[in-house]
Scaffold this motif. Structure first.
Motif, short mmCIF file in Angstrom:
data_model
loop_
_atom_site.label_atom_id
_atom_site.label_comp_id
_atom_site.label_asym_id
_atom_site.label_seq_id
_atom_site.Cartn_x
_atom_site.Cartn_y
_atom_site.Cartn_z
N GLN A 179 0.83 -1.21 0.00
CA GLN A 179 0.00 0.00 0.00
C GLN A 179 0.86 1.25 0.00
N ARG A 180 1.97 1.22 0.72
CA ARG A 180 2.86 2.39 0.78
C ARG A 180 3.48 2.67 -0.59
N ALA A 181 3.60 1.65 -1.41
CA ALA A 181 4.22 1.80 -2.73
C ALA A 181 3.25 2.33 -3.78
N ILE A 182 1.97 2.48 -3.43
CA ILE A 182 0.96 3.01 -4.35
C ILE A 182 0.48 4.34 -3.82
N LYS A 183 0.64 5.38 -4.60
CA LYS A 183 0.28 6.73 -4.17
C LYS A 183 -0.81 7.27 -5.09
N VAL A 184 -1.94 7.67 -4.50
CA VAL A 184 -3.05 8.24 -5.27
C VAL A 184 -3.25 9.69 -4.81
N THR A 185 -3.07 10.63 -5.73
CA THR A 185 -3.20 12.05 -5.40
C THR A 185 -4.18 12.71 -6.37
N ALA A 186 -4.69 13.88 -5.96
CA ALA A 186 -5.71 14.56 -6.76
C ALA A 186 -5.45 16.05 -6.80
N VAL A 187 -5.86 16.67 -7.89
CA VAL A 187 -5.86 18.12 -8.05
C VAL A 187 -7.26 18.54 -8.50
N PRO A 188 -8.01 19.33 -7.67
CA PRO A 188 -7.61 19.86 -6.37
C PRO A 188 -7.42 18.74 -5.34
N LEU A 222 5.84 -0.38 -7.37
CA LEU A 222 5.77 -1.75 -6.85
C LEU A 222 6.97 -2.60 -7.24
N ARG A 223 7.76 -2.13 -8.17
CA ARG A 223 8.88 -2.96 -8.60
C ARG A 223 9.79 -3.27 -7.42
N ASP A 224 10.04 -4.56 -7.21
CA ASP A 224 10.93 -5.08 -6.18
C ASP A 224 10.41 -4.89 -4.76
N VAL A 225 9.15 -4.50 -4.61
CA VAL A 225 8.52 -4.48 -3.29
C VAL A 225 8.12 -5.91 -2.94
N GLU A 226 8.47 -6.35 -1.75
CA GLU A 226 8.16 -7.73 -1.34
C GLU A 226 6.73 -7.78 -0.83
N GLY A 227 5.84 -8.35 -1.66
CA GLY A 227 4.43 -8.43 -1.30
C GLY A 227 4.11 -9.61 -0.40
N ALA A 228 4.93 -10.63 -0.48
CA ALA A 228 4.83 -11.84 0.36
C ALA A 228 6.24 -12.41 0.41
N PRO A 229 6.52 -13.34 1.31
CA PRO A 229 7.88 -13.87 1.39
C PRO A 229 8.41 -14.34 0.04
N HIS A 230 9.49 -13.69 -0.42
CA HIS A 230 10.18 -14.04 -1.67
C HIS A 230 9.32 -13.80 -2.92
N GLY A 233 7.14 -7.37 -6.52
CA GLY A 233 6.39 -6.68 -7.55
C GLY A 233 7.23 -6.35 -8.77
N THR A 234 6.56 -6.00 -9.86
CA THR A 234 7.24 -5.70 -11.12
C THR A 234 6.93 -4.32 -11.68
N GLN A 235 5.90 -3.64 -11.18
CA GLN A 235 5.40 -2.45 -11.85
C GLN A 235 6.02 -1.16 -11.32
N ASP A 236 6.36 -0.30 -12.26
CA ASP A 236 6.81 1.06 -11.96
C ASP A 236 6.09 1.93 -12.98
N LYS A 237 4.97 2.51 -12.61
CA LYS A 237 4.06 3.06 -13.61
C LYS A 237 3.28 4.23 -13.02
N LYS A 238 2.89 5.16 -13.90
CA LYS A 238 2.04 6.26 -13.49
C LYS A 238 0.83 6.33 -14.40
N VAL A 239 -0.35 6.47 -13.78
CA VAL A 239 -1.61 6.56 -14.51
C VAL A 239 -2.31 7.85 -14.10
N VAL A 240 -2.84 8.56 -15.09
CA VAL A 240 -3.57 9.80 -14.82
C VAL A 240 -4.94 9.70 -15.47
N PHE A 241 -5.97 10.04 -14.71
CA PHE A 241 -7.32 10.09 -15.30
C PHE A 241 -8.06 11.30 -14.78
#
Length: 408
Positions: A179-188, A222-230, A233-241
């Protein structure tokens, strides 16, 4: 990327340090002569420039530390590159103000798995003598990876009820890290909080519906974040909508109507048919449009109704739940049932024609709907829809929603 520090100026205070270090290195290495340690003959360069991880290291994990130091000199420049497959990328970093150390900067500075690193550093002593160091190391190649399948799509325009939702390919036990590796922000700006549904789903939403015109950014590190033992993650991505106009619809199953509001104003009241009394009633509660199909097949066997129906060309199908609740066009029932009877198998039906038409109630509603619009059902004999059945998270109040976060 090069990071340049100003050349140090010699002083009486520094001279004894260099002399002392020369003596020590001379004793340890057995070298002779009077050359500077930065000149090469007076001592090995690794004593002048220290790199972590050490040269030739293998299988460095994601918690490994990347650093360059010149304990008795000043770093002039440091260049670190990361190679993943055939792609090379500079690792950003900064030389400290005293010139003694270099550290990586930002998320790009985190050790990445399945990569080869090279470090090229230049240091000077107080007299301007220079030495260089080149080292390499490789990182762990994990056997297990996970990814998060997410919605909505990048650059999409969605309704004010849109919930950012991740379905992970493997169960997540290290929920806080993910969860810490996923950041959701908004403007405003608005507070956005994540909520876990079990071990493989994480949704994000604000306390209230988004305001029209809001731009939402989802950053996945998420890339290289350990989601469970060993399992990493693989993703390093930004999405805007972007959030579009406000549209919400209120289905009254007892009155057989649907009131459609735009920006708070009632724009239409549409006759509907909802789920029949008994086992096929329609869920109550707030549901969010997650999928739209101009035509689809609906087979009762896929949702537990056996062979009671199999309609191969249902027009204007708008998905409301994962379990199979749709708001859709209905061309096979008599016109008289719309606005007067509930005859469906749990869906909300609007009058339509075979093949669909933009001139029917179903077609007009479909053409004016966005993914992320909210449809709320009231006065049905059924229970309230579960918050994890589709994008049903609006059925939890803000206190209960925040209680499902791993970052408390």
């Amino acid at each position: 990327m090069n990071h340049v520090a100003k050349r140090a100026v010699a002083s009486r205070a520094t001279a004894p340090t260099w002399a002392g270090l020369f003596v020590v290195l001379a004793v340890l290495t057995g070298c002779t002569g009077t050359g500077s340690i930065f000149g090469g003959s007076a001592g090995p360069p690794q004593e002048a420039i220290q790199v972590t991880p050490q040269d030739g290291a293998k299988n460095i994990g994601p918690d490994g530390r990347l650093a360059v130091k010149a304990p008795d000199g000043r770093l002039r420049s440091v260049e670190v590159t990361r190679t993943e497959g055939a792609r090379r990328r500079a690792v950003p970093g900064e030389i400290a103000r005293d010139g003694r150390s270099w550290t990586p900067r930002g998320s790009e500075g985190r050790i990445r798995l399945g990569a080869k690193y090279s470090v090229d550093a230049v240091a000077v002593d107080g007299s301007g003598n220079r030495t260089t160091r080149h080292t390499t190391f490789t990182t762990l190649v994990p056997g297990h990876r996970f990814i998060g399948y997410f919605k909505p799509e990048n650059r999409s325009t969605v309704g004010t009820g849109m919930i950012v939702s991740f379905d992970f390919s493997r169960p997540v036990t290290h929920r806080a890290a993910v969860q810490r590796a996923i950041k959701v922000t908004a403007v405003p700006p608005v507070e956005v909080v994540g909520h876990w549904f079990g071990a493989d789903r994480l949704d994000f939403r604000p306390a209230e519906y988004w305001k029209p015109g809001t731009e939402v950014t989802v950053e996945m590190a998420l890339r290289d974040v350990e989601g469970a033992p060993h399992v990493y993650g693989t993703q390093d991505k930004k999405v805007v909508f972007e959030i579009g106009r406000s549209q919400s619809s209120l289905v009254d199953a007892a009155a057989h109507t649907m009131e459609v509001r735009r920006d708070g104003e009632l724009v239409s009241t549409i006759p509907i048919t909802a789920g029949a009394a008994g086992k096929t009633t329609t869920y109550n509660g707030k549901m969010v449009v997650s999928e739209m199909r101009e035509v689809t097949r609906m087979d009762g066997r896929t949702v537990g109704f056996g062979g009671e129906y199999d309609i191969k060309d249902v027009p204007h199908a708008i998905r409301l739940t994962d379990s199979g609740t749709f708001l859709h066009g209905n061309y096979w029932s008599d016109e008289g049932i719309f606005g007067s009877e509930n005859v469906s198998h749990g869906c909300v039906g609007l009058e339509d024609v075979r093949g669909g038409s933009s001139d029917t109630p179903a077609g007009r509603f479909y053409d004016r709907t966005l993914i992320g619009d909210v449809v709320e059902v009231v006065n049905s004999e059924d229970k309230k829809v579960a918050p994890d059945n589709g994008l049903g998270g609006w059925n939890l109040d803000w206190t209960r929603w925040k209680a499902g976060s791993a970052l408390r």
